[in-house]
Design a protein around this motif. Structure first.
Motif, PDB file in Angstrom:
ATOM      1  N   ASP A  91       0.856  -1.177   0.000  1.00  0.00           N
ATOM      2  CA  ASP A  91       0.000   0.000   0.000  1.00  0.00           C
ATOM      3  C   ASP A  91       0.898   1.235   0.000  1.00  0.00           C
ATOM      4  OD1 ASP A  91      -2.355  -1.612   0.208  1.00  0.00           O
ATOM      5  OD2 ASP A  91      -1.905  -1.883   2.330  1.00  0.00           O
ATOM      6  N   THR A  92       0.459   2.296   0.616  1.00  0.00           N
ATOM      7  CA  THR A  92       1.339   3.452   0.747  1.00  0.00           C
ATOM      8  C   THR A  92       2.420   3.135   1.771  1.00  0.00           C
ATOM      9  OG1 THR A  92       0.117   4.505   2.552  1.00  0.00           O
ATOM     10  CG2 THR A  92      -0.599   5.012   0.287  1.00  0.00           C
ATOM     11  N   MET A  93       3.488   3.904   1.743  1.00  0.00           N
ATOM     12  CA  MET A  93       4.565   3.695   2.708  1.00  0.00           C
ATOM     13  C   MET A  93       4.048   3.824   4.137  1.00  0.00           C
ATOM     14  SD  MET A  93       7.928   5.533   1.085  1.00  0.00           S
ATOM     15  CE  MET A  93       7.152   7.109   0.780  1.00  0.00           C
ATOM     16  N   GLN A  94       3.197   4.815   4.359  1.00  0.00           N
ATOM     17  CA  GLN A  94       2.679   5.051   5.706  1.00  0.00           C
ATOM     18  C   GLN A  94       1.784   3.903   6.176  1.00  0.00           C
ATOM     19  OE1 GLN A  94       2.585   7.329   3.220  1.00  0.00           O
ATOM     20  NE2 GLN A  94       3.804   9.045   3.953  1.00  0.00           N
ATOM     21  N   GLU A  95       0.943   3.385   5.287  1.00  0.00           N
ATOM     22  CA  GLU A  95       0.081   2.252   5.648  1.00  0.00           C
ATOM     23  C   GLU A  95       0.920   1.012   5.946  1.00  0.00           C
ATOM     24  OE1 GLU A  95      -2.486   2.051   2.278  1.00  0.00           O
ATOM     25  OE2 GLU A  95      -3.810   3.620   3.032  1.00  0.00           O
ATOM     26  N   HIS A  96       1.949   0.786   5.150  1.00  0.00           N
ATOM     27  CA  HIS A  96       2.837  -0.352   5.372  1.00  0.00           C
ATOM     28  C   HIS A  96       3.484  -0.253   6.760  1.00  0.00           C
ATOM     29  CE1 HIS A  96       5.925  -3.394   4.706  1.00  0.00           C
ATOM     30  NE2 HIS A  96       6.814  -2.497   5.061  1.00  0.00           N
ATOM     31  N   CYS A 130       6.332   8.051   7.811  1.00  0.00           N
ATOM     32  CA  CYS A 130       5.892   6.732   8.262  1.00  0.00           C
ATOM     33  C   CYS A 130       5.783   6.697   9.782  1.00  0.00           C
ATOM     34  CB  CYS A 130       6.859   5.659   7.775  1.00  0.00           C
ATOM     35  SG  CYS A 130       6.871   5.458   5.978  1.00  0.00           S
ATOM     36  N   VAL A 131       6.752   7.291  10.463  1.00  0.00           N
ATOM     37  CA  VAL A 131       6.695   7.355  11.922  1.00  0.00           C
ATOM     38  C   VAL A 131       5.490   8.182  12.357  1.00  0.00           C
ATOM     39  CG1 VAL A 131       7.865   8.255  13.966  1.00  0.00           C
ATOM     40  CG2 VAL A 131       9.150   6.948  12.291  1.00  0.00           C
ATOM     41  N   SER A 132       5.224   9.271  11.668  1.00  0.00           N
ATOM     42  CA  SER A 132       4.051  10.084  12.000  1.00  0.00           C
ATOM     43  C   SER A 132       2.774   9.269  11.919  1.00  0.00           C
ATOM     44  CB  SER A 132       3.952  11.295  11.069  1.00  0.00           C
ATOM     45  OG  SER A 132       5.031  12.163  11.276  1.00  0.00           O
ATOM     46  N   ARG A 133       2.672   8.406  10.931  1.00  0.00           N
ATOM     47  CA  ARG A 133       1.493   7.554  10.769  1.00  0.00           C
ATOM     48  C   ARG A 133       1.399   6.525  11.896  1.00  0.00           C
ATOM     49  NH1 ARG A 133      -1.989   5.871   6.564  1.00  0.00           N
ATOM     50  NH2 ARG A 133      -3.430   4.413   7.546  1.00  0.00           N
ATOM     51  N   ILE A 134       2.532   5.947  12.274  1.00  0.00           N
ATOM     52  CA  ILE A 134       2.531   4.996  13.383  1.00  0.00           C
ATOM     53  C   ILE A 134       2.071   5.699  14.661  1.00  0.00           C
ATOM     54  CG2 ILE A 134       3.956   3.528  14.866  1.00  0.00           C
ATOM     55  CD1 ILE A 134       5.725   3.029  12.341  1.00  0.00           C
ATOM     56  N   ILE A 135       2.580   6.897  14.906  1.00  0.00           N
ATOM     57  CA  ILE A 135       2.184   7.648  16.096  1.00  0.00           C
ATOM     58  C   ILE A 135       0.690   7.947  16.060  1.00  0.00           C
ATOM     59  CG2 ILE A 135       2.413   9.867  17.270  1.00  0.00           C
ATOM     60  CD1 ILE A 135       5.408   9.792  16.440  1.00  0.00           C
ATOM     61  N   LYS A 136       0.186   8.312  14.911  1.00  0.00           N
ATOM     62  CA  LYS A 136      -1.242   8.621  14.778  1.00  0.00           C
ATOM     63  C   LYS A 136      -2.107   7.380  15.032  1.00  0.00           C
ATOM     64  CE  LYS A 136      -4.640  10.127  11.381  1.00  0.00           C
ATOM     65  NZ  LYS A 136      -4.880  10.449   9.985  1.00  0.00           N
ATOM     66  N   ASP A 137      -1.699   6.242  14.486  1.00  0.00           N
ATOM     67  CA  ASP A 137      -2.492   5.018  14.576  1.00  0.00           C
ATOM     68  C   ASP A 137      -2.293   4.246  15.890  1.00  0.00           C
ATOM     69  OD1 ASP A 137      -3.382   5.597  12.035  1.00  0.00           O
ATOM     70  OD2 ASP A 137      -2.223   4.017  11.048  1.00  0.00           O
ATOM     71  N   HIS A 138      -1.112   4.364  16.492  1.00  0.00           N
ATOM     72  CA  HIS A 138      -0.771   3.539  17.661  1.00  0.00           C
ATOM     73  C   HIS A 138      -0.041   4.361  18.727  1.00  0.00           C
ATOM     74  CE1 HIS A 138      -1.623   0.244  14.866  1.00  0.00           C
ATOM     75  NE2 HIS A 138      -0.785   0.816  14.027  1.00  0.00           N
ATOM     76  N   ILE A 185       8.178  15.303   8.883  1.00  0.00           N
ATOM     77  CA  ILE A 185       7.248  14.682   9.821  1.00  0.00           C
ATOM     78  C   ILE A 185       5.793  15.051   9.561  1.00  0.00           C
ATOM     79  CG2 ILE A 185       8.937  14.359  11.650  1.00  0.00           C
ATOM     80  CD1 ILE A 185       7.791  16.884  12.979  1.00  0.00           C
ATOM     81  N   ALA A 186       5.545  15.910   8.593  1.00  0.00           N
ATOM     82  CA  ALA A 186       4.169  16.284   8.252  1.00  0.00           C
ATOM     83  C   ALA A 186       4.085  16.563   6.759  1.00  0.00           C
ATOM     84  CB  ALA A 186       3.732  17.510   9.038  1.00  0.00           C
ATOM     85  N   LYS A 187       2.948  16.224   6.190  1.00  0.00           N
ATOM     86  CA  LYS A 187       2.707  16.554   4.794  1.00  0.00           C
ATOM     87  C   LYS A 187       2.326  18.029   4.705  1.00  0.00           C
ATOM     88  CE  LYS A 187       0.897  12.066   3.467  1.00  0.00           C
ATOM     89  NZ  LYS A 187      -0.285  11.358   2.972  1.00  0.00           N
ATOM     90  N   ARG A 188       2.733  18.685   3.693  1.00  0.00           N
ATOM     91  CA  ARG A 188       2.400  20.089   3.514  1.00  0.00           C
ATOM     92  C   ARG A 188       0.893  20.309   3.570  1.00  0.00           C
ATOM     93  NH1 ARG A 188       5.251  23.665  -0.867  1.00  0.00           N
ATOM     94  NH2 ARG A 188       5.542  25.223   0.708  1.00  0.00           N
ATOM     95  N   THR A 189       0.114  19.377   3.036  1.00  0.00           N
ATOM     96  CA  THR A 189      -1.339  19.525   3.020  1.00  0.00           C
ATOM     97  C   THR A 189      -1.950  19.400   4.411  1.00  0.00           C
ATOM     98  OG1 THR A 189      -1.584  17.170   2.523  1.00  0.00           O
ATOM     99  CG2 THR A 189      -1.571  18.691   0.652  1.00  0.00           C
ATOM    100  N   GLU A 190      -1.195  18.870   5.381  1.00  0.00           N
ATOM    101  CA  GLU A 190      -1.710  18.729   6.742  1.00  0.00           C
ATOM    102  C   GLU A 190      -1.419  19.951   7.598  1.00  0.00           C
ATOM    103  OE1 GLU A 190       0.167  15.135   8.000  1.00  0.00           O
ATOM    104  OE2 GLU A 190      -1.260  13.860   6.969  1.00  0.00           O
TER     105      GLU A 190
END
Length: 76
Positions: A8-13, A41-49, A67-72
């Motif tokens: 999937d996406t890097m963040q989902e993986h 990817c670490v930001s996504r892990i922190i968000k999810d877990h 650590i953040a997407k410009r759109t966020e």
């Protein structure tokens, strides 16, 4: 973990690897080195877990990373 080879996406993986292999493990002194897109990817892990991440990770280093997407980001 190599999110470049995730289905999937890097963040989902990254989030799925954390969930499957790290979250329920007995690891308690995890050191994380996030290079380049690894920061996202670490930001996504922190968000999810967040509970397991902050309970297990003792040190975190970013190298040439983001650590953040410009759109966020907002104008605040």
């Amino acid at each position: 973990m190599n999110p470049n080879h995730g289905p999937d996406t890097m963040q989902e993986h990254a989030s799925q690897v954390w969930k499957k292999f790290v979250k329920e493990s007995k690891f308690s002194n995890v050191l994380v080195l996030a290079h380049s897109a690894g920061g996202g990817c670490v930001s996504r892990i922190i968000k999810d877990h967040p509970d397991s991440f902050f309970g297990k990770v003792k040190q975190l280093a970013y190298t040439d990373s983001w650590i953040a997407k410009r759109t966020e980001l907002d104008d605040a």
